[in-house]
Enzyme design. Structure first.
Site, PDB file in Angstrom:
ATOM      1  N   TYR A 136      11.452  13.156 -20.988  1.00  0.00           N
ATOM      2  CA  TYR A 136      12.744  12.810 -19.611  1.00  0.00           C
ATOM      3  C   TYR A 136      13.640  13.414 -19.740  1.00  0.00           C
ATOM      4  O   TYR A 136      13.586  13.469 -18.362  1.00  0.00           O
ATOM      5  CB  TYR A 136      12.905  11.352 -20.029  1.00  0.00           C
ATOM      6  CG  TYR A 136      11.780  10.081 -19.917  1.00  0.00           C
ATOM      7  CD1 TYR A 136      10.845   9.764 -20.441  1.00  0.00           C
ATOM      8  CD2 TYR A 136      12.307   9.106 -19.109  1.00  0.00           C
ATOM      9  CE1 TYR A 136      10.273   9.078 -20.782  1.00  0.00           C
ATOM     10  CE2 TYR A 136      11.476   8.320 -19.149  1.00  0.00           C
ATOM     11  CZ  TYR A 136       9.782   7.959 -18.976  1.00  0.00           C
ATOM     12  OH  TYR A 136       9.453   6.973 -18.874  1.00  0.00           O
ATOM     13  N   LYS A 186       4.569  11.594 -33.871  1.00  0.00           N
ATOM     14  CA  LYS A 186       3.160  12.652 -33.539  1.00  0.00           C
ATOM     15  C   LYS A 186       3.281  13.711 -33.556  1.00  0.00           C
ATOM     16  O   LYS A 186       3.060  14.714 -33.770  1.00  0.00           O
ATOM     17  CB  LYS A 186       2.765  12.693 -31.682  1.00  0.00           C
ATOM     18  CG  LYS A 186       1.495  13.161 -31.658  1.00  0.00           C
ATOM     19  CD  LYS A 186       0.226  12.663 -31.555  1.00  0.00           C
ATOM     20  CE  LYS A 186      -0.909  13.398 -31.527  1.00  0.00           C
ATOM     21  NZ  LYS A 186      -1.984  12.556 -31.827  1.00  0.00           N
ATOM     22  N   ASP A 218      -0.719   7.374 -31.483  1.00  0.00           N
ATOM     23  CA  ASP A 218      -2.190   7.286 -31.091  1.00  0.00           C
ATOM     24  C   ASP A 218      -3.055   6.676 -31.768  1.00  0.00           C
ATOM     25  O   ASP A 218      -3.656   4.912 -31.601  1.00  0.00           O
ATOM     26  CB  ASP A 218      -3.356   8.841 -30.732  1.00  0.00           C
ATOM     27  CG  ASP A 218      -3.099   9.506 -32.020  1.00  0.00           C
ATOM     28  OD1 ASP A 218      -2.165   9.206 -33.194  1.00  0.00           O
ATOM     29  OD2 ASP A 218      -3.968   9.707 -32.530  1.00  0.00           O
ATOM     30  N   ASP A 242       7.849   4.008 -23.560  1.00  0.00           N
ATOM     31  CA  ASP A 242       7.729   3.180 -22.554  1.00  0.00           C
ATOM     32  C   ASP A 242       6.701   3.250 -22.383  1.00  0.00           C
ATOM     33  O   ASP A 242       6.065   2.301 -21.066  1.00  0.00           O
ATOM     34  CB  ASP A 242       7.622   4.992 -21.342  1.00  0.00           C
ATOM     35  CG  ASP A 242       7.153   4.578 -19.868  1.00  0.00           C
ATOM     36  OD1 ASP A 242       8.051   3.773 -19.268  1.00  0.00           O
ATOM     37  OD2 ASP A 242       6.862   5.401 -19.081  1.00  0.00           O
ATOM     38  N   ASP A 246       4.267  -0.875 -22.536  1.00  0.00           N
ATOM     39  CA  ASP A 246       3.555  -1.563 -21.040  1.00  0.00           C
ATOM     40  C   ASP A 246       2.265  -2.288 -22.117  1.00  0.00           C
ATOM     41  O   ASP A 246       2.329  -2.720 -21.334  1.00  0.00           O
ATOM     42  CB  ASP A 246       3.314  -0.790 -19.882  1.00  0.00           C
ATOM     43  CG  ASP A 246       3.894  -0.659 -19.036  1.00  0.00           C
ATOM     44  OD1 ASP A 246       5.616  -0.644 -19.129  1.00  0.00           O
ATOM     45  OD2 ASP A 246       3.624  -0.432 -17.696  1.00  0.00           O
TER      46      ASP A 246
HETATM   47  C1  IPM Z   1      10.675   1.500 -17.327  1.00  0.00           C
HETATM   48  C2  IPM Z   1      10.504   2.518 -15.699  1.00  0.00           C
HETATM   49  C3  IPM Z   1      11.115   3.543 -16.093  1.00  0.00           C
HETATM   50  C4  IPM Z   1      10.659   4.825 -16.912  1.00  0.00           C
HETATM   51  C5  IPM Z   1      10.887   4.052 -14.610  1.00  0.00           C
HETATM   52  C6  IPM Z   1      10.789   3.054 -14.092  1.00  0.00           C
HETATM   53  C7  IPM Z   1      11.696   5.302 -14.934  1.00  0.00           C
HETATM   54  O1  IPM Z   1       8.887   2.609 -16.359  1.00  0.00           O
HETATM   55  O2  IPM Z   1      12.057   1.291 -17.554  1.00  0.00           O
HETATM   56  O3  IPM Z   1       9.987   1.428 -18.208  1.00  0.00           O
HETATM   57  O4  IPM Z   1       9.717   5.188 -17.175  1.00  0.00           O
HETATM   58  O5  IPM Z   1      11.806   4.885 -17.972  1.00  0.00           O
HETATM   59 MG    MG Z   2       7.842   1.910 -18.173  1.00  0.00          MG
END
Ligand code: IPM
Ligand code: MG
Length: 348
Positions: A136, A186, A218, A242, A246
């Protein structure tokens, strides 16, 4: 105590409004709010995604409640002007290196999970995601190869201090729970991950009571849907965290449910739902405000040291869900505002 409210883009303002109402209804003495623009909204008003005054408010505040950033109108802008730079800038400027993303199934939502209910029911985990380093924040850019082809690059790196401080947060989090820590990397391919693994193993000596395991990312992605109940605390880097968070959100029913805390070394923090700005449903009252309301609860617990107030919010959210309140992401038709109201009326 001063709370900075940074609603941002898309559904950010809608969900922040509901979280603010819930906080206000707690009637805590000395809680003040100040709002500032951030992300695409700030770019449109002031020409930059993270205005000086917004950063200044974030620094002055005791805690920050953040909505979401991201706006398709801004996709063609140079990267430093894009909405996402606001959240990345806040994380970096305020040294918010430790991101806690808890995922726990609300009993009434076993059927909303993308997994079979009997698999989903076992989920109660925390992802501890590093937030100030990794690919990042490495050098990045566009260049031409020797034969004139366009090439994009983003450098991935971690130094040992960065790994050690997040590893400690992982171990401390594990100490406060079931004393099980799984470090995700990884290391079979990446040098960054080999260092990560070496430093996590070194740090483990400070925490002899924690059972440490390692998993390649993975495999972790696979295990998270195969048998998520095996995880308690996961510690991982910025990019892997990240993605896995999700994924964890769908395992508990919806991305509209997961809160997060981003903390510095002194528990000063920024609190935000893990979901994005969802421009496709913005302004339609379809957003689920629970992730933001639960982020406000985390804020009370970690930064404001008001655990009882946090419990009150979390209990009200559970009660609202138990009563059948559902926004569209959970298969219902309740509006964002109505869902906020359902939580409000159940605050005790
Ligand atoms: C999160 C989001 C952010 C990230 C984006 C909006 C930059 O996806 O907080 O998970 O990638 O960290
Ligand atoms: Mg995110």
């Amino acid at each position: 105590m001063l709370i900075a409210l940074l609603p941002g883009d898309g559904i950010g303002p809608e969900v922040i409004a509901q979280a603010r109402s819930v906080l206000a209804a707690l009637a805590l003495p000395d809680l003040h709010f100040e709002e500032a623009p951030v992300g695409g909204a700030a770019y449109k008003a002031l020409g930059v995604p993270l205005p000086e005054a917004t950063l200044d408010l974030a620094r002055r505040a005791d805690a920050i409640l953040f909505g979401a950033v991201g706006d398709p109108d801004c996709d063609a802008l140079e990267r430093h002007l894009r909405p996402e730079q606001a959240i990345l800038g806040l994380r970096k400027h305020l040294n918010l290196f430790a991101n806690l993303r808890p995922a726990k199934l609300f009993t009434d939502l076993a059927n909303a999970s993308a997994l079979r209910p009997e698999v989903a029911r076992a989920i109660d985990l925390v992802i501890v995601r590093e937030l100030n380093g990794d690919v990042y924040f490495g050098e990045k850019g566009m260049r031409k190869t020797a034969d004139g082809k366009r090439e994009g690059y983003d450098v991935m790196s971690y130094n040992e201090d960065e790994v050690r401080r997040i590893a400690r947060v992982g171990f401390e989090t594990a100490m406060a729970r079931s004393r099980k820590l799984c470090s995700v990397d990884k290391a079979n391919v990446l040098e960054t991950s080999q260092l990560w693994r070496d430093v996590v193993i070194e740090t483990a000596r400070e925490y002899p009571d924690v059972a440490l395991s390692h998993m390649y990312v993975d495999n972790a992605a696979m295990q998270l849907v195969r048998n998520p109940g095996q995880f308690d605390v996961i510690v991982t880097g910025n990019l892997f965290g990240d993605i896995l968070s999700d994924q964890a959100s769908m395992c508990v029913g919806s991305i509209g449910l997961l809160p997060s805390a981003s903390l510095d070394a002194n528990q000063k923090g920024l609190y935000e739902p893990i979901h994005g700005s969802a421009p496709d449903i913005a302004g339609q009252g379809k957003a689920n405000p629970l992730a933001t309301i639960l982020s406000a609860a985390m804020m009370l617990r970690y930064s404001l040291k008001l655990p009882e107030a946090a419990d009150r919010i979390e209990a009200a959210v559970a009660a609202a869900l138990a009563s059948g309140a559902r926004t569209a992401d959970l298969g219902g038709s309740m509006t964002c505002e109505a869902m906020g109201e359902q939580v409000l009326v159940r605050l005790t």
